[in-house]
Design a protein around this motif. Structure first.
Motif, PDB file in Angstrom:
ATOM      1  N   ALA A   1       0.825  -1.207   0.000  1.00  0.00           N
ATOM      2  CA  ALA A   1       0.000   0.000   0.000  1.00  0.00           C
ATOM      3  C   ALA A   1       0.862   1.261   0.000  1.00  0.00           C
ATOM      4  N   ALA A   2       1.941   1.253   0.777  1.00  0.00           N
ATOM      5  CA  ALA A   2       2.843   2.405   0.810  1.00  0.00           C
ATOM      6  C   ALA A   2       3.532   2.594  -0.531  1.00  0.00           C
ATOM      7  N   GLY A   3       3.911   1.479  -1.158  1.00  0.00           N
ATOM      8  CA  GLY A   3       4.544   1.567  -2.469  1.00  0.00           C
ATOM      9  C   GLY A   3       3.619   2.160  -3.513  1.00  0.00           C
ATOM     10  N   LEU A   4       2.337   1.822  -3.437  1.00  0.00           N
ATOM     11  CA  LEU A   4       1.363   2.398  -4.363  1.00  0.00           C
ATOM     12  C   LEU A   4       1.137   3.882  -4.089  1.00  0.00           C
ATOM     13  N   ALA A   5       1.166   4.258  -2.814  1.00  0.00           N
ATOM     14  CA  ALA A   5       0.807   5.631  -2.448  1.00  0.00           C
ATOM     15  C   ALA A   5       1.959   6.625  -2.593  1.00  0.00           C
TER      16      ALA A   5
ATOM     17  N   TRP B   1       9.977  -5.981  -0.101  1.00  0.00           N
ATOM     18  CA  TRP B   1       9.690  -6.487  -1.446  1.00  0.00           C
ATOM     19  C   TRP B   1       8.293  -6.091  -1.906  1.00  0.00           C
ATOM     20  N   ALA B   2       7.342  -6.090  -0.994  1.00  0.00           N
ATOM     21  CA  ALA B   2       5.985  -5.668  -1.346  1.00  0.00           C
ATOM     22  C   ALA B   2       5.961  -4.181  -1.686  1.00  0.00           C
ATOM     23  N   TYR B   3       6.742  -3.399  -0.958  1.00  0.00           N
ATOM     24  CA  TYR B   3       6.849  -1.968  -1.238  1.00  0.00           C
ATOM     25  C   TYR B   3       7.411  -1.736  -2.642  1.00  0.00           C
ATOM     26  N   LEU B   4       8.458  -2.459  -2.981  1.00  0.00           N
ATOM     27  CA  LEU B   4       9.057  -2.326  -4.309  1.00  0.00           C
ATOM     28  C   LEU B   4       8.070  -2.728  -5.403  1.00  0.00           C
ATOM     29  N   ALA B   5       7.294  -3.790  -5.136  1.00  0.00           N
ATOM     30  CA  ALA B   5       6.288  -4.216  -6.119  1.00  0.00           C
ATOM     31  C   ALA B   5       5.254  -3.117  -6.321  1.00  0.00           C
ATOM     32  N   GLY B   6       4.830  -2.477  -5.237  1.00  0.00           N
ATOM     33  CA  GLY B   6       3.882  -1.376  -5.346  1.00  0.00           C
ATOM     34  C   GLY B   6       4.455  -0.208  -6.124  1.00  0.00           C
ATOM     35  N   LEU B   7       5.728   0.100  -5.871  1.00  0.00           N
ATOM     36  CA  LEU B   7       6.389   1.189  -6.603  1.00  0.00           C
ATOM     37  C   LEU B   7       6.413   0.919  -8.099  1.00  0.00           C
TER      38      LEU B   7
ATOM     39  N   GLY C   1      14.614   6.637  -6.906  1.00  0.00           N
ATOM     40  CA  GLY C   1      14.593   5.352  -6.220  1.00  0.00           C
ATOM     41  C   GLY C   1      15.308   5.422  -4.887  1.00  0.00           C
ATOM     42  N   TYR C   2      16.434   6.119  -4.859  1.00  0.00           N
ATOM     43  CA  TYR C   2      17.179   6.267  -3.604  1.00  0.00           C
ATOM     44  C   TYR C   2      16.316   6.978  -2.568  1.00  0.00           C
ATOM     45  N   ALA C   3      15.623   8.045  -3.008  1.00  0.00           N
ATOM     46  CA  ALA C   3      14.762   8.787  -2.089  1.00  0.00           C
ATOM     47  C   ALA C   3      13.570   7.953  -1.634  1.00  0.00           C
ATOM     48  N   LEU C   4      12.983   7.205  -2.553  1.00  0.00           N
ATOM     49  CA  LEU C   4      11.816   6.395  -2.216  1.00  0.00           C
ATOM     50  C   LEU C   4      12.150   5.277  -1.230  1.00  0.00           C
ATOM     51  N   ALA C   5      13.393   4.824  -1.197  1.00  0.00           N
ATOM     52  CA  ALA C   5      13.798   3.736  -0.307  1.00  0.00           C
ATOM     53  C   ALA C   5      13.898   4.175   1.142  1.00  0.00           C
ATOM     54  N   GLU C   6      13.966   5.479   1.384  1.00  0.00           N
ATOM     55  CA  GLU C   6      14.163   5.981   2.747  1.00  0.00           C
ATOM     56  C   GLU C   6      13.105   5.443   3.710  1.00  0.00           C
ATOM     57  N   THR C   7      11.873   5.364   3.244  1.00  0.00           N
ATOM     58  CA  THR C   7      10.772   4.902   4.079  1.00  0.00           C
ATOM     59  C   THR C   7      10.983   3.489   4.609  1.00  0.00           C
TER      60      THR C   7
END
Length: 207
Positions: free
Chosen positions: A44-48, A154-160, A138-144
């Protein structure tokens, strides 16, 4: 020409105001400030995140605009997405990227400006922009997700990957449809992205 300039200002002004009013929380979204701890929360976080983070959303619009100008442009957003995944990997590997917020903002500005000024941008330039900007975002998005459980990561990356591919492709299709009728509007939207990027640069420098 004056009418065109007025239209450009009308498109750019809201972007600048919106970007300047956006807080840092929009750029680095979690689950109401908490780190996702389950695969469902991570997905959900990856999608949002790329939608609620205005800088990330703006770059996806720029990617779609530029990709739309190539006959086989549907594959080009995946260059950005692959680079984004690599940028996430760099962050998880604890590689340090200084002045990240400034570079992220500059990438939005560069992609938007290219979309506005170069209706036939060369493929190598486009690929370079997608690669560099994807890596930075991608580097910035990984901070979370630094320190999160493996399943959630892995679920976060799939959402992204899913949401970014969807948004960039949707913009590409819309840009081609608009270009066939009013080509100037796709360039105006590129100007809007560039204006937002400039506002993000100001925010990053003043932080």
């Amino acid at each position: 020409m004056r009418n065109l300039h007025r239209k450009a200002l009308a498109f750019a002004a809201p972007a600048v105001l919106l970007a300047l009013s956006a807080g840092p929380a929009l750029a680095h979204h979690g689950m109401h400030g908490d780190q996702p701890s389950t695969p469902a929360q991570g997905f959900a976080a990856g999608l949002a995140h790329p939608v609620l983070g205005l800088d990330h959303f703006a770059i996806l619009i720029g990617v779609g605009l530029l990709a739309a100008r190539f006959q086989r442009g549907l594959s080009l957003p995946f260059v950005f997405i692959i680079a984004m995944a690599a940028g996430c990997g760099l962050h998880f590997a604890k590689v340090d990227l200084p002045l990240l917020e400034i570079w992220v903002a500059l990438s939005v500005f560069a992609v938007g400006l290219t979309a506005a000024l170069r209706p036939t941008a060369p493929l190598p330039l486009t690929l370079g922009l997608f690669g560099i900007s994807g890596l930075l975002h991608g580097y910035a998005l990984a901070e979370t997700m630094v320190g999160a459980q493996t399943g959630a990561v892995w679920a976060y990356l799939a959402g992204l990957v899913l949401i970014q591919g969807f948004v960039a492709t949707a913009v590409l299709v819309a840009a081609r449809w608009l270009a066939a009728r009013h080509a100037v509007f796709t360039r105006l939207v590129g100007g809007l992205v560039a204006a937002a990027g400039a506002a993000f640069v100001v925010m990053a420098l003043s932080a």
